[in-house]
Design a protein around this motif. Structure first.
Motif, PDB file in Angstrom:
ATOM      1  N   GLU A  11      41.281  29.900 -28.666  1.00  0.00           N
ATOM      2  CA  GLU A  11      40.165  29.395 -27.860  1.00  0.00           C
ATOM      3  C   GLU A  11      38.931  29.180 -28.721  1.00  0.00           C
ATOM      4  N   LYS A  14      38.642  25.758 -30.702  1.00  0.00           N
ATOM      5  CA  LYS A  14      38.666  24.470 -29.984  1.00  0.00           C
ATOM      6  C   LYS A  14      37.752  23.428 -30.633  1.00  0.00           C
ATOM      7  N   THR A  41      32.642  26.313 -30.434  1.00  0.00           N
ATOM      8  CA  THR A  41      33.319  27.574 -30.150  1.00  0.00           C
ATOM      9  C   THR A  41      33.397  28.495 -31.360  1.00  0.00           C
ATOM     10  N   ARG A 217      39.520  19.808 -24.507  1.00  0.00           N
ATOM     11  CA  ARG A 217      39.983  20.623 -23.379  1.00  0.00           C
ATOM     12  C   ARG A 217      40.759  19.790 -22.358  1.00  0.00           C
ATOM     13  N   GLU A 218      40.302  18.587 -22.080  1.00  0.00           N
ATOM     14  CA  GLU A 218      41.012  17.742 -21.126  1.00  0.00           C
ATOM     15  C   GLU A 218      42.395  17.394 -21.644  1.00  0.00           C
TER      16      GLU A 218
END
Length: 228
Positions: A11, A14, A41, A217-218
Motif C-alpha cells: 500500500e 502505490k 504514499t 488505485r482505480e
C-alpha cells in the motif's frame, strides 16, 4: 519482523515519490508538502547528481524533509546512504546493485526498518530477497532523464517475469513513468509506481499526484474485479 508487513508495504508503494533538491523548481520543502497534499504514499530522499547538496547542507535538508513526512505519516526512505539513514533514524533505505548488498544493509540498519533494492533481472531479485529486501524497485521501465546512471530500459516484461516465477515480494516500477503510461506497469504486476520528474517538475504538483493516485488505485480495483 520488519517495520511494515508486505500488505502494508504494498500500500505504501502505490505512489512513491523520489526527489532531491536538484529535481525541484520550487523549494524541496514546498514540493514535498504539495506532493503529500496530493496523496503520495512514500517518499525517498535522493540527493545525487550535478548541483546536489553535500555535507551539512545535505543533512539539514534531509532532516527538514523527514520532519514533513513524519508530521504527515508518510514513510521516509533514504537513497543509498546508510550513515544518513541511521543518523536520521529514517524509516528505511533504498540501495542499487552497485551499492552495499541488502544483507549488509540489514545488519547495520536493523530488522525494524524498510530495505528496498533495485533489481533488473530475476537473479538480482532473488538475491535481494535472500539478502533480506522488503521490496524491489524494478526498472527503468521507460526512458528517463532523472538518473545519470540509469540502466537499459526494461519495459514491463521484467515485472511480468518476476511474477511468473512466483515472486510475491512488493514491487514498484520506476523510470519515465507518467500519467499516460502508468497503467501497464500495474497490469504487469507492480504494486505501485515510483515517480521523480513527473511530480517534481509539474506545474500543479498536488493535482498531478492526485491523478497518479486515482489512476493506480482505480486500475488495481479493476484488476481485482476481473480476477474475482
Amino acid at each position: 519482523m520488519t517495520r511494515y508487513n508486505s500488505t502494508i508495504l504494498s500500500e505504501s508503494l502505490k505512489v512513491y515519490f523520489i526527489m532531491g533538491s536538484m529535481n525541484c523548481r520550487k523549494t524541496p520543502e514546498e514540493v514535498l508538502s504539495e506532493a503529500i497534499a496530493g496523496g503520495i504514499t512514500m517518499f525517498q530522499f535522493r540527493e545525487k547528481g550535478p548541483e546536489s547538496l553535500i555535507g551539512e547542507a545535505r543533512f539539514d535538508l534531509a532532516k527538514r524533509l523527514q520532519q514533513i513526512c513524519r508530521l504527515n505519516s508518510v514513510p521516509f526512505i533514504v537513497n543509498d546512504d546508510i550513515d544518513l539513514a541511521i543518523a536520521l533514524d529514517a524509516d528505511g533505505i533504498h540501495v542499487g546493485q552497485d551499492d552495499q548488498p541488502a544483507r549488509s544493509i540489514r545488519e547495520q540498519i536493523g530488522e525494524n526498518k524498510i530495505v528496498g533494492v533495485s533489481a533488473h533481472t530475476l537473479k538480482e531479485a532473488q538475491q535481494a530477497i535472500a539478502d533480506g529486501a522488503d521490496y524491489l524497485g524494478i526498472g527503468p521501465i521507460y526512458p528517463t532523464t532523472s538518473k545519470d546512471d540509469a540502466k537499459e530500459v526494461q519495459g514491463t516484461k521484467i515485472i511480468e517475469e518476476l511474477r511468473e516465477n512466483g515472486l510475491t515480494i512488493p514491487l514498484v516500477g520506476i523510470g519515465g513513468i507518467t500519467l499516460t503510461n502508468a497503467i501497464p506497469v500495474i497490469t504487469a504486476g507492480a504494486d505501485g509506481i515510483s515517480v521523480i520528474s513527473a511530480i517534481a517538475a509539474a506545474d500543479d504538483i498536488s493535482g498531478t499526484v492526485g491523478n497518479f493516485v486515482r489512476v493506480v488505485r482505480e486500475h488495481i480495483l479493476e484488476l481485482r474485479r476481473l480476477e474475482a
